[in-house]
Design an enzyme around this catalytic site. Structure first.
Site, PDB file in Angstrom:
ATOM      1  N   HIS A   3      -4.581   5.508  -4.538  1.00 47.31           N
ATOM      2  CA  HIS A   3      -5.305   4.464  -4.791  1.00 47.31           C
ATOM      3  C   HIS A   3      -5.246   3.464  -3.696  1.00 47.31           C
ATOM      4  CE1 HIS A   3      -6.413   0.800  -7.489  1.00 47.31           C
ATOM      5  NE2 HIS A   3      -5.996   0.043  -6.534  1.00 47.31           N
ATOM      6  N   GLU A   4      -3.957   3.275  -3.284  1.00 42.91           N
ATOM      7  CA  GLU A   4      -3.877   2.170  -1.982  1.00 42.91           C
ATOM      8  C   GLU A   4      -4.340   2.915  -0.843  1.00 42.91           C
ATOM      9  OE1 GLU A   4      -3.290  -0.663  -2.450  1.00 42.91           O
ATOM     10  OE2 GLU A   4      -2.554  -0.584  -4.618  1.00 42.91           O
TER      11      GLU A   4
ATOM     12  N   HIS B 134      -8.102   2.132  -0.513  1.00 45.14           N
ATOM     13  CA  HIS B 134      -8.399   0.934  -0.047  1.00 45.14           C
ATOM     14  C   HIS B 134      -8.432   1.062   1.420  1.00 45.14           C
ATOM     15  CE1 HIS B 134      -8.753  -1.172  -3.824  1.00 45.14           C
ATOM     16  NE2 HIS B 134      -7.370  -1.045  -4.148  1.00 45.14           N
TER      17      HIS B 134
END
Length: 223
Positions: free
Chosen positions: A26-27, A30
């Site tokens: 997820h990170e 980004h």
């Protein structure tokens, strides 16, 4: 529940592994999307990486195990480096939740393949059960993270998307909402009756996502 834990002790190893993978990707999503769109801030901080140690937040991970929600370290993004700050900002913000949705789909697809073609039949019962447990946790956790992160309350991704979508004339009104956001967030998460009529029904949409995924997997595999 496993005592103080939100998750059962028997499934805790699979939960922890699924959380590490899910938070990390997820990170990374980004950071990677920001880097590809022209902002190297996250790259300078070493966040364009699939190393869990640069992404995980200890307290956020503990809270997820205790309360069923949590967070990782926010990825630093400088929208001033984007050619189209608001559009690219939305893309970068949405990349995180979308990565969770993709991981949920892939995990479900692999689980269906294992069941359809008996890929686990040659393994010991314990090993086969462990893989199934892990895939199930990857599915449920990633769908929950996808939905949870889209809630329009700071510091969640859904709020950042709203910030970029809203007309500049309403920016000040949106910012005033931030002072109440943490209170609303805590009430929704920790007050049982309020959670049951707000957060729980919303997260229940995960069942609809699962059915949608299964429909398309069945079409792909011809089953």
């Amino acid at each position: 529940m496993g005592g103080l834990l939100f998750y059962d002790w028997n499934t805790l190893p699979f939960v922890i592994l699924a959380l590490i993978i899910s938070f990390t990707v997820h990170e990374w999503a980004h950071a990677y999307s920001a880097f590809k769109l022209g902002d190297n801030t996250a790259y300078k901080f070493g966040r364009v990486s699939l190393n869990p140690m640069v992404h995980l937040d200890l307290f956020g991970t503990i809270m997820l195990l205790l309360a069923g929600f949590g967070w990782a370290k926010p990825v630093p993004v400088n929208r001033g480096n984007f050619k189209r700050p608001r559009l690219y900002g939305i893309i970068v913000t949405a990349a995180g939740p979308l990565s969770n949705l993709i991981m949920a789909f892939i995990s479900l697809f692999v689980l269906v393949l294992c069941q359809k073609y008996g890929w686990l039949d040659g393994m010991s019962k314990g090993s086969g059960d462990a893989i199934i447990q892990f895939l199930n946790k990857m599915i449920s956790i990633n769908i929950t993270l996808f939905l949870f992160n889209l809630i329009p309350i700071p510091p969640l991704d859904g709020y950042r998307i709203i910030q970029d979508l809203v007309d500049f004339r309403y920016t000040e009104a949106v910012q005033k909402f931030e002072q109440w956001a943490s209170v609303i967030f805590l009430l929704v998460v920790f007050v049982g009756p309020l959670r049951r009529v707000t957060l729980d029904p919303y997260l229940g949409l995960g069942n609809d996502i699962l059915r949608f995924f299964l429909k398309w997997i069945a079409k792909i595999l011809g089953i």
